[in-house]
Design an enzyme around this catalytic site. Structure first.
Site, mmCIF file in Angstrom:
data_model
loop_
_atom_site.group_PDB
_atom_site.id
_atom_site.type_symbol
_atom_site.label_atom_id
_atom_site.label_comp_id
_atom_site.label_asym_id
_atom_site.label_seq_id
_atom_site.Cartn_x
_atom_site.Cartn_y
_atom_site.Cartn_z
ATOM 1 N N HIS A 228 0.881 -1.186 0.000
ATOM 2 C CA HIS A 228 0.000 0.000 0.000
ATOM 3 C C HIS A 228 0.912 1.229 0.000
ATOM 4 O O HIS A 228 1.765 1.373 -0.862
ATOM 5 C CB HIS A 228 -0.928 -0.117 1.217
ATOM 6 N N HIS A 271 -1.795 -2.484 -9.708
ATOM 7 C CA HIS A 271 -2.855 -1.865 -8.909
ATOM 8 C C HIS A 271 -4.067 -2.774 -8.885
ATOM 9 O O HIS A 271 -4.386 -3.395 -9.898
ATOM 10 C CB HIS A 271 -3.250 -0.492 -9.480
ATOM 11 N N ASP A 328 2.863 5.535 -6.771
ATOM 12 C CA ASP A 328 4.018 5.494 -5.873
ATOM 13 C C ASP A 328 5.354 5.478 -6.617
ATOM 14 O O ASP A 328 6.379 5.859 -6.051
ATOM 15 C CB ASP A 328 3.916 4.281 -4.936
#
Ligand code: COA
Length: 387
Positions: A228, A271, A328
């Site tokens: 995450h 994802h 990210d």
């Protein structure tokens, strides 16, 4: 033994709808915050406007934004107990006993102990607490980083907005205009994402009629993991490992083939929802590249080279695995280019996502029912203890 009436859910609840929300929609072709598309917000809004939108439910007008911005700046000071803990926290970090996310989680818990409305779940109290958390978390991160580096903390700068003040807390300097915009946009992109793991955690906690600080502390615990929020730190660490290997004569292609052969997960890729690409990633990639280019024009080409390396990794992932970068990946690159300490990348995510989490806690409390799913039992059949 009573059987569950439901069929077995997909592993990790993939594809399952776990509730309703009016706050955000993560769709294949768009990410909406209260109806506004993320690229639109990244181009035209500021983080403060987005935080107001999430918390109050509508786009602020000029006077509302002014009031909100003043409220946040006025709430930046830390209670003594929180400061005392953070001033000691660097030692725990340096010894390896705690990560920055662990320390921030504890800091938020202590903040709850001294918040005058901690146990009050009424809408007005929850909004007040949300704003206090939003305002204070940047200082908490800054104070912790100062303790880690064994230096004095940077005083909150009331001339700076949320993003620029947080940037200064971490680096000791005011960001350039380009840095401020990129950092502000990164906070916009991180602010909300419907029922992701940490937000779902906050809602589960809130649904027991527990309090906002407990929910946010739980959210921080969920966000910490590398699958995450922890992926922004893991992504740059991986890229630096790859750069080091390349410096010793390894090629990117052979490094990647080895990673595939070892079934290694490449951080910052993939994802649960966006199988065709994360809408947020290209926005931050372009801004980050702009920062790297600025450094190159000032004589340091190393960041542009790192972006080139990152793009090579992205191409191989896309061509050979059909897996795209998530937000990210460019985040790690962009933050690294500005010199922000890597250990604080995920806490920065908290400084933004706290807006979304708080909105979800308020939404949950406004129409609450305990969240308590069932499970398919796979253990032994009923048996007697004294058989
Ligand atoms: N690197 C390599 N392979 C990956 C991958 C990655 N980052 N992400 C997914 N895959 C592969 C899986 O191994 C799986 O392959 P398989 O079918 O051969 O077993 C396939 O793609 C499907 O992935 P899956 O694990 O089912 O996806 P998920 O929806 O359960 O997980 C993530 C989503 C985000 C947890 C996952 O993509 C991941 O671990 N990414 C790295 C961590 C990360 O960047 N997290 C931040 C998310 S915003």
């Amino acid at each position: 033994m009573a059987q569950q009436a439901t069929a077995a859910g997909a592993a990790g609840m993939a594809g399952m709808v776990a509730g309703e929300t009016a706050i955000a929609a993560a769709l294949q072709d768009a990410l909406l915050y209260r109806g506004y598309e993320i690229a639109d917000l990244a181009e035209h809004a500021t983080f403060e406007e987005v935080a107001f939108l999430l918390l109050e439910g509508h786009r602020p007008d000029a006077s509302e934004l002014d009031r909100f911005s003043k409220e946040l700046r006025g709430e930046r000071g830390l209670p003594d107990r929180v400061s005392a803990f953070l001033d000691e926290s660097g030692e725990l970090f340096r010894s390896g006993a705690a990560t920055a996310m662990d320390l921030l989680r504890t800091g938020v818990s202590i903040l709850g102990h001294v918040d005058p409305e901690c146990q009050d779940n009424a809408p007005e109290a929850e909004l007040n607490k949300s704003k206090r958390l939003l305002a204070k978390i940047p200082q908490m991160i800054g104070r912790m980083q100062a303790s880690i580096e064994q230096r004095d903390a940077v005083a909150p700068d009331s001339s700076l907005g949320h993003a620029a003040n947080l940037f200064k807390q971490l680096t000791g300097r005011t960001p350039t205009e380009r840095e401020e915009r990129a950092f502000d946009v990164s906070l916009i992109l991180y602010a909300e994402h419907d029922f992701n793991a940490s937000t779902f955690t906050t809602r589960v906690i809130a649904a027991t009629l527990s309090d906002l600080h407990s929910a946010i502390a739980g959210g921080i615990g969920a966000l910490k993991g590398p699958l995450h929020g922890g992926a922004n730190e893991a992504a740059i660490e991986m890229l630096l490992e790859l750069r080091e290997a390349a410096g010793k004569g390894d090629s990117v292609d052979s490094w990647m083939q080895r990673a595939f052969a070892e079934h290694r997960k490449l951080m910052g890729f993939g994802h649960r929802v966006y199988k065709q690409g994360d809408h947020r990633a290209p926005i931050l990639h372009e801004l980050g590249r702009g920062l790297a280019q600025e450094k190159a024009e000032a004589g340091d080409a190393s960041f542009v080279e790192l972006f080139d390396l990152g793009e090579r990794v992205q191409t191989i992932m896309r061509e050979q695995k059909s897996i795209h970068p998530n937000v990210d990946f460019p985040c790690g690159l962009a933050y690294f280019t500005t010199g922000i300490p890597i250990a604080q990348y995920t806490p920065i995510f908290v400084a933004s996502r706290v807006a979304g989490w708080s909105a979800h806690v308020m939404e949950q409390h406004a129409n609450n029912r305990l969240i308590r799913p069932g499970a398919d039992y796979t253990g032994p059949a009923q048996r007697a203890w004294n058989a």
